[in-house]
Scaffold this motif. Structure first.
Motif, PDB file in Angstrom:
ATOM      1  N   ALA A   1      -8.901 -14.990  19.856  1.00 42.55           N
ATOM      2  CA  ALA A   1      -8.052 -13.843  19.538  1.00 42.55           C
ATOM      3  C   ALA A   1      -8.209 -13.534  18.061  1.00 42.55           C
ATOM      4  N   ALA A   2      -8.392 -12.264  17.732  1.00 43.63           N
ATOM      5  CA  ALA A   2      -8.594 -11.905  16.331  1.00 43.63           C
ATOM      6  C   ALA A   2      -8.160 -10.473  16.080  1.00 43.63           C
ATOM      7  N   ASN A   3      -7.397 -10.291  15.027  1.00 51.33           N
ATOM      8  CA  ASN A   3      -7.065  -8.965  14.513  1.00 51.33           C
ATOM      9  C   ASN A   3      -7.865  -8.794  13.234  1.00 51.33           C
ATOM     10  N   ILE A   4      -8.953  -8.048  13.305  1.00 54.20           N
ATOM     11  CA  ILE A   4      -9.857  -7.978  12.156  1.00 54.20           C
ATOM     12  C   ILE A   4      -9.223  -7.297  10.952  1.00 54.20           C
ATOM     13  N   ALA A   5      -8.125  -6.574  11.158  1.00 48.83           N
ATOM     14  CA  ALA A   5      -7.437  -5.917  10.046  1.00 48.83           C
ATOM     15  C   ALA A   5      -6.525  -6.875   9.284  1.00 48.83           C
ATOM     16  N   ASP A   6      -6.331  -8.060   9.820  1.00 50.05           N
ATOM     17  CA  ASP A   6      -5.459  -9.073   9.215  1.00 50.05           C
ATOM     18  C   ASP A   6      -6.309  -9.991   8.339  1.00 50.05           C
ATOM     19  N   LEU A   7      -6.377  -9.697   7.043  1.00 50.16           N
ATOM     20  CA  LEU A   7      -7.256 -10.459   6.153  1.00 50.16           C
ATOM     21  C   LEU A   7      -6.888 -11.940   6.094  1.00 50.16           C
ATOM     22  N   PRO A   8      -5.622 -12.317   5.896  1.00 47.79           N
ATOM     23  CA  PRO A   8      -5.312 -13.755   5.890  1.00 47.79           C
ATOM     24  C   PRO A   8      -5.686 -14.440   7.204  1.00 47.79           C
ATOM     25  N   GLY A   9      -5.470 -13.744   8.320  1.00 45.07           N
ATOM     26  CA  GLY A   9      -5.831 -14.317   9.609  1.00 45.07           C
ATOM     27  C   GLY A   9      -7.327 -14.517   9.747  1.00 45.07           C
ATOM     28  N   MET A  10      -8.107 -13.554   9.279  1.00 39.06           N
ATOM     29  CA  MET A  10      -9.558 -13.679   9.364  1.00 39.06           C
ATOM     30  C   MET A  10     -10.079 -14.739   8.393  1.00 39.06           C
ATOM     31  N   GLU A  11      -9.450 -14.863   7.235  1.00 36.83           N
ATOM     32  CA  GLU A  11      -9.842 -15.923   6.299  1.00 36.83           C
ATOM     33  C   GLU A  11      -9.619 -17.294   6.933  1.00 36.83           C
ATOM     34  N   ALA A  12      -8.493 -17.442   7.625  1.00 36.91           N
ATOM     35  CA  ALA A  12      -8.202 -18.713   8.290  1.00 36.91           C
ATOM     36  C   ALA A  12      -9.204 -18.981   9.409  1.00 36.91           C
ATOM     37  N   PHE A  13      -9.554 -17.933  10.159  1.00 40.44           N
ATOM     38  CA  PHE A  13     -10.523 -18.097  11.251  1.00 40.44           C
ATOM     39  C   PHE A  13     -11.869 -18.569  10.718  1.00 40.44           C
ATOM     40  N   PHE A  14     -12.370 -17.926   9.674  1.00 46.77           N
ATOM     41  CA  PHE A  14     -13.694 -18.289   9.162  1.00 46.77           C
ATOM     42  C   PHE A  14     -13.681 -19.645   8.453  1.00 46.77           C
ATOM     43  N   LYS A  15     -12.542 -20.035   7.928  1.00 47.93           N
ATOM     44  CA  LYS A  15     -12.441 -21.370   7.335  1.00 47.93           C
ATOM     45  C   LYS A  15     -12.653 -22.438   8.397  1.00 47.93           C
ATOM     46  N   VAL A  16     -12.069 -22.219   9.573  1.00 48.04           N
ATOM     47  CA  VAL A  16     -12.263 -23.150  10.689  1.00 48.04           C
ATOM     48  C   VAL A  16     -13.684 -23.048  11.228  1.00 48.04           C
ATOM     49  N   LEU A  17     -14.176 -21.817  11.365  1.00 45.27           N
ATOM     50  CA  LEU A  17     -15.517 -21.613  11.915  1.00 45.27           C
ATOM     51  C   LEU A  17     -16.580 -22.305  11.066  1.00 45.27           C
TER      52      LEU A  17
END
Length: 254
Positions: A59-75
């Motif tokens: 699940a990803a909201n690409i407009a949510d910068l903090p959320g995407m930063e967290a996703f790529f940190k895990v990735l």
């Protein structure tokens, strides 16, 4: 050749067609993102018999910068590289010139979100990687009540050209695809809205729309996916900073 491929907006439409195209290849690892995770997972479950690649959904909201930063940190802890990035997520909300709410919403997803994902993905992308952005024929034109959408898609074209220049020394190609009249849920929703306004059935709107198209048909998502596949291939290593139109001739003269 086995590659790790990240696709946004993979639950429906063009993004799903791109995912399906690459999923047929054993050895690939597909990282599929969408705001609608249940729909994305449902499609993956239904395709289990046909999928040969390793597929994971998020699940990803690409407009949510903090959320995407967290996703790529895990990735970054899970993959060594992301070889191909396909930015397919987007929305198409109409807006009047005075409508600031939808302006911010569309720009946040279509333009900011595309840049967020690209920027955060770059540290994971090896030399000779591929970035493919989904713009629109409205990235070259204007349309009534679509100020935000047109601005976002023009912006993707400009961003594509600038990023291609930045990344050329690393042999990373960056290209945009400009589709029009693609038979997707987004188009069907737009036609339904037009039918309601005009007091016509959706089938009548559909017939009227096709009469205006030089090829008298809509483009299929699979045709766009085939173009994505080419741009992601080694054979397209010299193709960069391009805006490739697939519209059945609608934009002739643009």
């Amino acid at each position: 050749m086995s590659r790790t491929i990240l696709i946004t907006g993979a639950a429906k439409g063009i993004g799903r067609a791109v995912a399906e195209n690459f999923a047929a290849d054993a050895g690939h690892r597909l990282i599929l993102l969408d705001l609608d995770l249940p729909e994305l997972q449902r499609w993956v479950d239904e395709q289990q018999g046909q999928i040969k690649a390793r597929v994971e959904t998020h699940a990803a909201n690409i407009a949510d910068l903090p959320g995407m930063e967290a996703f790529f940190k895990v990735l970054a802890k899970q993959v060594e590289y992301v070889d191909v990035l396909v930015n397919s997520a987007g929305i198409c909300n109409e807006n009047e010139p005075e409508d600031l709410h939808n302006w911010h919403k569309v720009i946040s997803v279509n333009l900011n979100g595309t840049f967020y994902v690209t920027s955060l993905c770059l540290p994971l992308m090896p030399d000779r990687g591929r970035i493919i952005n989904m713009s629109s024929i409205l990235g070259r034109a204007g349309k009534v009540r679509n100020t935000a959408y047109c601005a976002s898609k023009h912006g993707i074209v400009g961003m594509t050209k600038a990023l291609a220049m930045d990344l050329a020394p690393r042999q990373i190609t960056v290209n945009a695809i400009l589709p029009a009249w693609i038979d997707t849920p987004m188009l069907q929703g737009e036609l339904a809205a037009q039918a309601a306004i005009a007091g016509l059935t959706q089938e009548q709107i559909l017939r009227n729309a096709k009469k205006k198209l030089p090829m008298r048909r809509f483009i299929q998502s699979e045709e766009v996916a085939a173009m994505v596949r080419y741009l992601a291939s080694p054979e397209a290593g010299g193709v960069t900073a391009q805006s490739l139109v697939i519209d059945g001739g609608v934009g002739l003269g643009m």
